[in-house]
Scaffold this motif. Structure first.
Motif, PDB file in Angstrom:
ATOM      1  N   GLN A 173     -10.092 -34.163 -33.930  1.00 19.79           N
ATOM      2  CA  GLN A 173     -10.348 -32.620 -34.253  1.00 19.79           C
ATOM      3  C   GLN A 173     -10.433 -31.870 -32.678  1.00 19.79           C
ATOM      4  O   GLN A 173      -9.535 -30.887 -32.564  1.00 19.79           O
ATOM      5  N   ASN A 174     -11.032 -32.208 -31.987  1.00 17.88           N
ATOM      6  CA  ASN A 174     -10.961 -32.130 -30.669  1.00 17.88           C
ATOM      7  C   ASN A 174      -9.787 -32.132 -29.693  1.00 17.88           C
ATOM      8  O   ASN A 174      -9.208 -31.100 -29.100  1.00 17.88           O
ATOM      9  N   ALA A 175      -9.007 -33.152 -29.934  1.00 19.16           N
ATOM     10  CA  ALA A 175      -7.581 -33.261 -29.348  1.00 19.16           C
ATOM     11  C   ALA A 175      -6.681 -32.247 -29.824  1.00 19.16           C
ATOM     12  O   ALA A 175      -5.949 -31.524 -29.310  1.00 19.16           O
ATOM     13  N   ALA A 176      -6.917 -32.032 -31.346  1.00 22.48           N
ATOM     14  CA  ALA A 176      -6.047 -31.112 -31.952  1.00 22.48           C
ATOM     15  C   ALA A 176      -6.050 -29.662 -31.362  1.00 22.48           C
ATOM     16  O   ALA A 176      -5.288 -28.844 -31.061  1.00 22.48           O
ATOM     17  N   LYS A 201      -4.509 -25.064 -27.515  1.00 27.57           N
ATOM     18  CA  LYS A 201      -4.697 -23.947 -26.619  1.00 27.57           C
ATOM     19  C   LYS A 201      -3.321 -24.153 -25.653  1.00 27.57           C
ATOM     20  O   LYS A 201      -2.959 -22.875 -25.062  1.00 27.57           O
ATOM     21  N   MET A 202      -2.865 -25.358 -25.357  1.00 29.88           N
ATOM     22  CA  MET A 202      -1.628 -25.473 -24.703  1.00 29.88           C
ATOM     23  C   MET A 202      -0.513 -24.785 -25.136  1.00 29.88           C
ATOM     24  O   MET A 202       0.408 -24.174 -24.924  1.00 29.88           O
ATOM     25  N   THR A 254      -2.642 -23.627 -37.500  1.00 32.50           N
ATOM     26  CA  THR A 254      -2.444 -22.888 -36.299  1.00 32.50           C
ATOM     27  C   THR A 254      -1.347 -23.714 -35.568  1.00 32.50           C
ATOM     28  O   THR A 254      -0.603 -22.844 -34.628  1.00 32.50           O
ATOM     29  N   ILE A 255      -1.313 -25.025 -35.513  1.00 28.69           N
ATOM     30  CA  ILE A 255      -0.403 -25.565 -34.737  1.00 28.69           C
ATOM     31  C   ILE A 255       0.932 -25.603 -35.330  1.00 28.69           C
ATOM     32  O   ILE A 255       1.879 -25.530 -34.571  1.00 28.69           O
ATOM     33  N   ARG A 256       0.865 -25.901 -36.784  1.00 31.60           N
ATOM     34  CA  ARG A 256       2.242 -25.809 -37.267  1.00 31.60           C
ATOM     35  C   ARG A 256       2.923 -24.467 -36.960  1.00 31.60           C
ATOM     36  O   ARG A 256       4.162 -24.392 -36.824  1.00 31.60           O
ATOM     37  N   SER A 257       2.212 -23.341 -37.354  1.00 29.65           N
ATOM     38  CA  SER A 257       2.944 -21.962 -37.029  1.00 29.65           C
ATOM     39  C   SER A 257       3.485 -21.797 -35.580  1.00 29.65           C
ATOM     40  O   SER A 257       4.050 -20.919 -35.604  1.00 29.65           O
ATOM     41  N   ARG A 258       2.985 -22.465 -34.728  1.00 25.90           N
ATOM     42  CA  ARG A 258       3.328 -22.278 -33.303  1.00 25.90           C
ATOM     43  C   ARG A 258       4.457 -23.072 -33.012  1.00 25.90           C
ATOM     44  O   ARG A 258       4.724 -23.183 -31.658  1.00 25.90           O
TER      45      ARG A 258
END
Length: 378
Positions: A165-168, A173-174, A197-201
């Motif tokens: 979770q922390n890594a994700a 943020k990057m 939110t990762i997938r959407s970016r």
């Protein structure tokens, strides 16, 4: 990149056992559409900063990521000031293996590349089970350095769903504030496990499974001989990585034994069942046990598919179509095999978790398969 002092012979989390690392494969087979989609974005001058490369495991996702990395780091950036006009837009990601960038990437010494993967746990002498936040935070130092080469920088994360979770959150943020001229390539076998939110970016490139011809070429590039790439492609569900494991463990031979056992249904040959259970459940043969479970499940899944659709899949071995049709002649039979497959898989996982005797687990599976067949109107 490898950390200072990291031994060259340590296991690599992103390498399939028995196969070369994806960075060593310069050709990609079966995924021209995905490659062209990336090139169209590149040639448009509006390339996305983050790409999510998805699809089943072992089909070439990482190979594509490394091809993209070599291409981006070896191709000069267009400064819009070419004296005699711009060169024609590239139509392939090919970069010569003799290119200095290709050499450095192969040696994991390219300063424009950052590789994020599960690290080696020096204390426990094994690979960590997840990508930790410390690994993702290495990107901060990486992007803090002056960009060399052509000014681009590339990050490969493989496999992205292995981040904790922390890594994700650190990666997110990057992605929200990407550095200039940076491209992030996320390889994912199970994108549903990633934060929405990762997938959407990211822009997604979805890769499909390999057909027999592409499978044969991929295995040949890996230096692996396959007697029957058509059968392997079907048994491995189009995954070259799975095919490598099947070749190493004689998966086709094992599947033939399972076919012969199912051929005795509806009254299962108990001596064959006992032999299969003893072989797959032998002490110290965990890989054989797992493969036997997989092959039994593969047979039942193909039975369920035959019953549900009324059509047999491509034969893995001669005579399989007749066997599937006989044991799954209708939707009722297909449903029974599907239900049994789900139940047996769950029971096997529970049994393995509490260290039940593997041979006893396999024999119980065989007997329940026999009981199910006896109840069907075959």
């Amino acid at each position: 990149m490898k950390t200072l002092g990291e031994a060259d012979d340590l296991p690599e989390a992103d390498r399939a056992e028995g196969a070369p690392h994806p960075r060593e494969a310069h050709d990609l087979y079966g995924h021209d559409k995905a490659e062209q989609a990336f090139l169209e974005a590149y040639n448009s001058g509006r390339m996305h900063h983050a790409w999510l490369i998805t699809g089943p495991k072992g089909i070439g996702k990482a190979t594509l990521a490394w091809r993209i990395a070599r291409f981006l780091l070896a191709t000069p950036m267009d400064d819009g000031d070419a004296l005699f006009g711009a060169p024609p837009p590239p139509d392939r990601l090919d970069i010569s293996p003799e290119n200095p960038v290709a050499h450095r990437i192969h040696a994991l010494s390219e300063p424009g590349l950052c590789l994020i993967r599960r690290p080696w746990d020096h204390e426990k002498k094994r690979l960590k089970t997840m990508i930790t936040v410390d690994e993702v935070r290495k990107m901060k130092d990486f992007f803090g350095l002056s960009a060399g080469g052509n000014g681009r920088r590339v990050v490969i994360v493989d496999a992205a769903e292995e981040m904790n979770q922390n890594a994700a959150n650190a990666l997110l943020k990057m992605l929200e504030e990407p550095p200039k001229n940076a491209t992030l390539l996320l390889v994912s076998h199970q994108p549903s496990r990633l934060l929405p939110t990762i997938r959407s970016r990211c822009r997604t490139l979805t890769l499909g499974t390999l057909g027999p011809e592409d499978m044969g070429r991929a295995l040949q590039q890996a230096g692996i001989e396959a007697a029957d790439s058509t059968a392997l492609a079907e048994l491995a569900a189009g995954s070259a990585g799975e095919a490598v494991a099947l070749i190493q463990q004689e998966g086709l031979t094992l599947y033939a034994e399972i076919m012969e056992l199912f051929a005795t249904l509806p009254r299962m040959d108990r001596s064959r069942a006992t032999k299969l259970a003893d072989s797959g459940g032998a002490r110290g043969a965990e890989a054989r046990f797992d493969l036997t479970l997989d092959m039994i499940d593969r047979m039942m899944s193909r039975l369920a598919r035959t019953g549900a659709t009324g059509q047999t899949p491509q034969e893995i071995l001669p005579g399989e179509a007749d066997l599937l049709t006989r044991l799954a002649p209708n939707m009722q039979a297909g449903r029974a095999w599907a239900d049994l497959s789900a139940d047996l898989t769950s029971r096997a996982r529970r049994g393995k978790a509490v260290n039940l005797d593997p041979a006893a687990l396999l024999l119980d599976m065989c007997l329940r398969i026999g009981s199910t067949a006896e109840r069907l109107p075959l």
